[in-house]
Structure formats: C-alpha cells, structure tokens
Scaffold this motif. Structure first.
Motif, PDB file in Angstrom:
ATOM      1  N   ARG A 109       0.858  -1.185   0.000  1.00 36.96           N
ATOM      2  CA  ARG A 109       0.000   0.000   0.000  1.00 36.96           C
ATOM      3  C   ARG A 109       0.891   1.231   0.000  1.00 36.96           C
ATOM      4  NH1 ARG A 109      -3.621   1.302   4.421  1.00 36.96           N
ATOM      5  NH2 ARG A 109      -2.105   0.294   5.803  1.00 36.96           N
ATOM      6  N   ILE A 110       0.301   2.364  -0.402  1.00 35.88           N
ATOM      7  CA  ILE A 110       1.006   3.643  -0.427  1.00 35.88           C
ATOM      8  C   ILE A 110       0.125   4.652   0.295  1.00 35.88           C
ATOM      9  CG2 ILE A 110       1.924   5.480  -1.910  1.00 35.88           C
ATOM     10  CD1 ILE A 110       2.233   3.290  -4.105  1.00 35.88           C
ATOM     11  N   VAL A 111       0.616   5.180   1.413  1.00 35.48           N
ATOM     12  CA  VAL A 111      -0.197   6.052   2.258  1.00 35.48           C
ATOM     13  C   VAL A 111       0.468   7.423   2.371  1.00 35.48           C
ATOM     14  CG1 VAL A 111      -1.176   6.411   4.557  1.00 35.48           C
ATOM     15  CG2 VAL A 111      -1.084   4.097   3.579  1.00 35.48           C
ATOM     16  N   GLY A 112      -0.319   8.463   2.141  1.00 38.77           N
ATOM     17  CA  GLY A 112       0.151   9.824   2.353  1.00 38.77           C
ATOM     18  C   GLY A 112      -0.552  10.440   3.539  1.00 38.77           C
ATOM     19  N   VAL A 113       0.199  11.069   4.427  1.00 35.20           N
ATOM     20  CA  VAL A 113      -0.361  11.716   5.612  1.00 35.20           C
ATOM     21  C   VAL A 113      -0.127  13.219   5.494  1.00 35.20           C
ATOM     22  CG1 VAL A 113      -0.367  11.825   8.129  1.00 35.20           C
ATOM     23  CG2 VAL A 113       0.220   9.678   6.966  1.00 35.20           C
ATOM     24  N   GLU A 128      -6.418  10.752  -8.903  1.00 40.07           N
ATOM     25  CA  GLU A 128      -7.476  10.368  -9.838  1.00 40.07           C
ATOM     26  C   GLU A 128      -7.052  10.633 -11.283  1.00 40.07           C
ATOM     27  OE1 GLU A 128     -12.226  11.293 -10.714  1.00 40.07           O
ATOM     28  OE2 GLU A 128     -11.184  12.251  -9.031  1.00 40.07           O
ATOM     29  N   LYS A 129      -6.446  11.797 -11.523  1.00 37.13           N
ATOM     30  CA  LYS A 129      -6.003  12.129 -12.876  1.00 37.13           C
ATOM     31  C   LYS A 129      -4.878  11.204 -13.331  1.00 37.13           C
ATOM     32  CE  LYS A 129      -7.208  17.043 -12.654  1.00 37.13           C
ATOM     33  NZ  LYS A 129      -6.665  18.431 -12.646  1.00 37.13           N
ATOM     34  N   ALA A 130      -3.904  10.975 -12.447  1.00 35.55           N
ATOM     35  CA  ALA A 130      -2.736  10.156 -12.808  1.00 35.55           C
ATOM     36  C   ALA A 130      -3.122   8.710 -13.057  1.00 35.55           C
ATOM     37  CB  ALA A 130      -1.676  10.239 -11.707  1.00 35.55           C
ATOM     38  N   SER A 131      -4.230   8.267 -12.464  1.00 37.62           N
ATOM     39  CA  SER A 131      -4.643   6.871 -12.637  1.00 37.62           C
ATOM     40  C   SER A 131      -4.937   6.541 -14.096  1.00 37.62           C
ATOM     41  CB  SER A 131      -5.868   6.571 -11.770  1.00 37.62           C
ATOM     42  OG  SER A 131      -6.993   7.331 -12.208  1.00 37.62           O
ATOM     43  N   GLU A 132      -5.136   7.574 -14.910  1.00 37.05           N
ATOM     44  CA  GLU A 132      -5.400   7.346 -16.327  1.00 37.05           C
ATOM     45  C   GLU A 132      -4.127   7.007 -17.094  1.00 37.05           C
ATOM     46  OE1 GLU A 132      -7.413  10.720 -17.858  1.00 37.05           O
ATOM     47  OE2 GLU A 132      -9.070  10.632 -16.413  1.00 37.05           O
ATOM     48  N   THR A 133      -2.974   7.382 -16.537  1.00 38.92           N
ATOM     49  CA  THR A 133      -1.702   7.147 -17.234  1.00 38.92           C
ATOM     50  C   THR A 133      -0.714   6.299 -16.430  1.00 38.92           C
ATOM     51  OG1 THR A 133      -0.817   9.243 -16.377  1.00 38.92           O
ATOM     52  CG2 THR A 133      -1.877   9.283 -18.553  1.00 38.92           C
ATOM     53  N   ARG A 134      -0.968   6.102 -15.139  1.00 36.94           N
ATOM     54  CA  ARG A 134      -0.043   5.358 -14.285  1.00 36.94           C
ATOM     55  C   ARG A 134      -0.762   4.187 -13.625  1.00 36.94           C
ATOM     56  NH1 ARG A 134       4.668   8.267 -13.102  1.00 36.94           N
ATOM     57  NH2 ARG A 134       5.157   6.898 -11.354  1.00 36.94           N
ATOM     58  N   GLU A 135      -0.139   3.034 -13.617  1.00 32.12           N
ATOM     59  CA  GLU A 135      -0.679   1.886 -12.894  1.00 32.12           C
ATOM     60  C   GLU A 135      -0.329   1.995 -11.419  1.00 32.12           C
ATOM     61  OE1 GLU A 135       0.775  -1.659 -14.668  1.00 32.12           O
ATOM     62  OE2 GLU A 135      -0.312  -1.381 -16.562  1.00 32.12           O
ATOM     63  N   GLY A 136      -1.139   1.391 -10.578  1.00 34.60           N
ATOM     64  CA  GLY A 136      -0.849   1.330  -9.153  1.00 34.60           C
ATOM     65  C   GLY A 136      -1.468   2.423  -8.323  1.00 34.60           C
ATOM     66  N   CYS A 137      -2.167   3.372  -8.960  1.00 27.52           N
ATOM     67  CA  CYS A 137      -2.771   4.452  -8.193  1.00 27.52           C
ATOM     68  C   CYS A 137      -3.881   3.961  -7.270  1.00 27.52           C
ATOM     69  CB  CYS A 137      -3.312   5.535  -9.130  1.00 27.52           C
ATOM     70  SG  CYS A 137      -2.009   6.500  -9.944  1.00 27.52           S
ATOM     71  N   ASP A 138      -4.432   2.791  -7.552  1.00 19.13           N
ATOM     72  CA  ASP A 138      -5.472   2.235  -6.688  1.00 19.13           C
ATOM     73  C   ASP A 138      -4.911   1.791  -5.340  1.00 19.13           C
ATOM     74  OD1 ASP A 138      -4.014   0.245  -8.040  1.00 19.13           O
ATOM     75  OD2 ASP A 138      -5.638  -1.207  -7.874  1.00 19.13           O
ATOM     76  N   ARG A 139      -3.591   1.741  -5.219  1.00 21.10           N
ATOM     77  CA  ARG A 139      -2.958   1.373  -3.941  1.00 21.10           C
ATOM     78  C   ARG A 139      -2.729   2.594  -3.050  1.00 21.10           C
ATOM     79  NH1 ARG A 139       2.307  -0.436  -5.066  1.00 21.10           N
ATOM     80  NH2 ARG A 139       2.153   0.060  -7.278  1.00 21.10           N
ATOM     81  N   ILE A 140      -3.033   3.782  -3.549  1.00 19.80           N
ATOM     82  CA  ILE A 140      -2.754   5.027  -2.821  1.00 19.80           C
ATOM     83  C   ILE A 140      -3.926   5.408  -1.928  1.00 19.80           C
ATOM     84  CG2 ILE A 140      -2.307   7.494  -3.059  1.00 19.80           C
ATOM     85  CD1 ILE A 140      -0.884   6.940  -5.663  1.00 19.80           C
ATOM     86  N   ASP A 141      -3.610   5.799  -0.706  1.00 16.69           N
ATOM     87  CA  ASP A 141      -4.610   6.307   0.239  1.00 16.69           C
ATOM     88  C   ASP A 141      -4.075   7.612   0.817  1.00 16.69           C
ATOM     89  OD1 ASP A 141      -6.762   6.588   1.927  1.00 16.69           O
ATOM     90  OD2 ASP A 141      -6.027   5.157   3.411  1.00 16.69           O
ATOM     91  N   VAL A 142      -4.789   8.707   0.610  1.00 13.32           N
ATOM     92  CA  VAL A 142      -4.411  10.012   1.155  1.00 13.32           C
ATOM     93  C   VAL A 142      -5.187  10.240   2.440  1.00 13.32           C
ATOM     94  CG1 VAL A 142      -4.324  12.502   0.748  1.00 13.32           C
ATOM     95  CG2 VAL A 142      -3.936  10.910  -1.154  1.00 13.32           C
TER      96      VAL A 142
END
Length: 252
Positions: A109-113, A128-142
């Motif tokens: 997972r990738i977590v931003g605090v 959300e925008k980067a998810s269109e061009t980058r894989e793995g954004c679904d692992r991000i939690d802000v």
C-alpha cells in the motif's frame, strides 16, 4: 542578536529562498512531471496562504515544495525493503507527488499523511487524474491527519520525510513509528530527504538534515546510508533503520 544581525540573517534567508526557487524551477523544467500526467504537484504553496492555516502548525520554512522526481526515484531505489510485504508512508505528503512516484515500486500500500485538508484534496485529485496514465494508483490512500497523531500502520516498512519538517514534529512521528514497531516487531527504514536551509554562512553540504536529526538523537535508529541526489546536494537522502532489539531486530 542586534537589529543589524537580524536584518542580515533575514536577507541571507531571502537570498537563499530565491536561489532555491530558481534551482527548483530549472529541475522542474528538465523533468516536466505535471504536464506528462496532467497533475498539479510542481507549484509551491506557502502554508499560511491555505484556508485552514490557523489550524496548522506553521513552523520552520513552512511551505509546500515538491521533491524532484529524479531525487525521489533514486532515493527509493536505494531503500532495501521487501516492497510487496510493506506499506510505504509519505509523512507530510502535500500534493501527492511522492505517492504517485511510489507506484513505480510494488509496495503493498502507499499512504500519504497530510495535515492540510486543501492539500489532501489536491492530492486526491492528482491521484485520480494520474490513474489514467499510471498503474498502481489504486494502492494510494491520502489521509488527512496530523502526522504527530497518526496511527502508523503495523505493516509500514518505509517512511519518507521531506524538509522542511521540524525536529519536534519528526520526533513525535518517530514515537508513533516506535509504537507501531512495539505492536508488530519488524524492520523499518526511514528516508529523510533534504538538508534544510543553511544557517549563517554555512553551505548546503555543511548543513545537517534538520528532520533527520530526530533519528540521530534516538538510540532506536542508526544511519545505514546516504543517497546522493542526482539533482543537487540539498536533496541528498539519509537512510535509517531501527536497531533496538526490544522493538524487533532488523532483518539480516
């Protein structure tokens, strides 16, 4: 300190800020991350300009400023962790650039605090925008939270800190990390990037990393490496790991 000394120190700080911004601008032009992914991570934000500034801890050199792309990727490549087994945490994640770059590694997972709700909203929009061009954004939690009160995940194995985090804040965060290690003994790596603003006439190379000094004063942590930045000496990274056997011995 006399009025003349204060004035001279302020002028030095203003000149350093100008040099810093000029250099960062050149770095950003060389690596146009934002235009490539249609995101907003490059522009600086003074924290006192934010709507919620009265609720934020405005401290040393308080501003949002992006970590250079090459610096982040180079630092993360030198962090020897089992990516698939650990969560990556960016402490003070701002607009989310480091979170997006972390998707290039197979973290669980990738977590931003981030304490600023405004910056969290920008980060989520960027994800959300980067998810269109980058894989793995679904692992991000802000996560909108005060880093000093954030419950560090018990599978967190790599935490990233970027200047200008103060020593007091970093020390409080490390206490939370150590609480997590007590709950689940394991090896944890800390990555501190940035040396902080030089004091007086000292150069950037001679300036110790401000946030990393919190780890220096705690016996649970030892320096295991320094990663030179491909962008500038200011952006060098300092890697620490936990060594206190009562909190879990680091893996061989």
């Amino acid at each position: 300190m006399s009025d003349n000394d204060r004035r001279a120190k302020l002028l030095r700080a203003m000149e350093y800020r100008r040099i810093f911004d000029d250099r960062l601008g050149r770095i950003e032009r060389e690596m146009p991350f934002d235009s490539l992914h249609d995101v907003d991570t490059a522009s600086n934000v003074e924290l006192w300009e934010l709507p919620e500034s009265d609720r934020l801890q405005i401290g040393r050199d308080a501003r949002y400023s992006p970590s250079p792309v090459r610096t982040v990727l180079n630092a993360l490549r030198h962090c020897d962790v089992d990516h698939e087994e650990v969560t990556f945490v960016d402490v003070g994640s701002g607009k989310g650039r480091v979170l997006l770059l972390a998707t290039e590694f197979p973290f669980r997972r990738i977590v931003g605090v981030e304490a600023s709700e405004t910056l969290c909203d920008i980060a989520r929009s960027n994800v959300e925008k980067a998810s269109e061009t980058r894989e793995g954004c679904d692992r991000i939690d802000v996560v909108h939270a005060d880093a000093t009160k954030f419950d560090v995940p018990d599978d967190a194995g790599l935490l990233y800190f970027y200047e200008p985090f103060s020593v007091d804040v970093s020390s409080a965060v490390l206490e939370r990390v150590e609480d997590s290690i007590r709950r689940n003994p394991r090896r944890v790596v800390l990555c501190f990037t940035g040396r902080g603003q030089p004091d007086g006439q000292a150069s950037e190379r001679e300036t110790p990393p401000v946030a990393a000094s919190a780890a220096e004063t705690r016996p649970q942590w030892k320096l295991i490496g320094t990663v030179s930045s491909p962008d500038a000496e200011f952006y060098d990274s300092f890697l620490y790991e936990n060594v206190n056997v009562d909190h879990g011995s680091p893996e061989a």
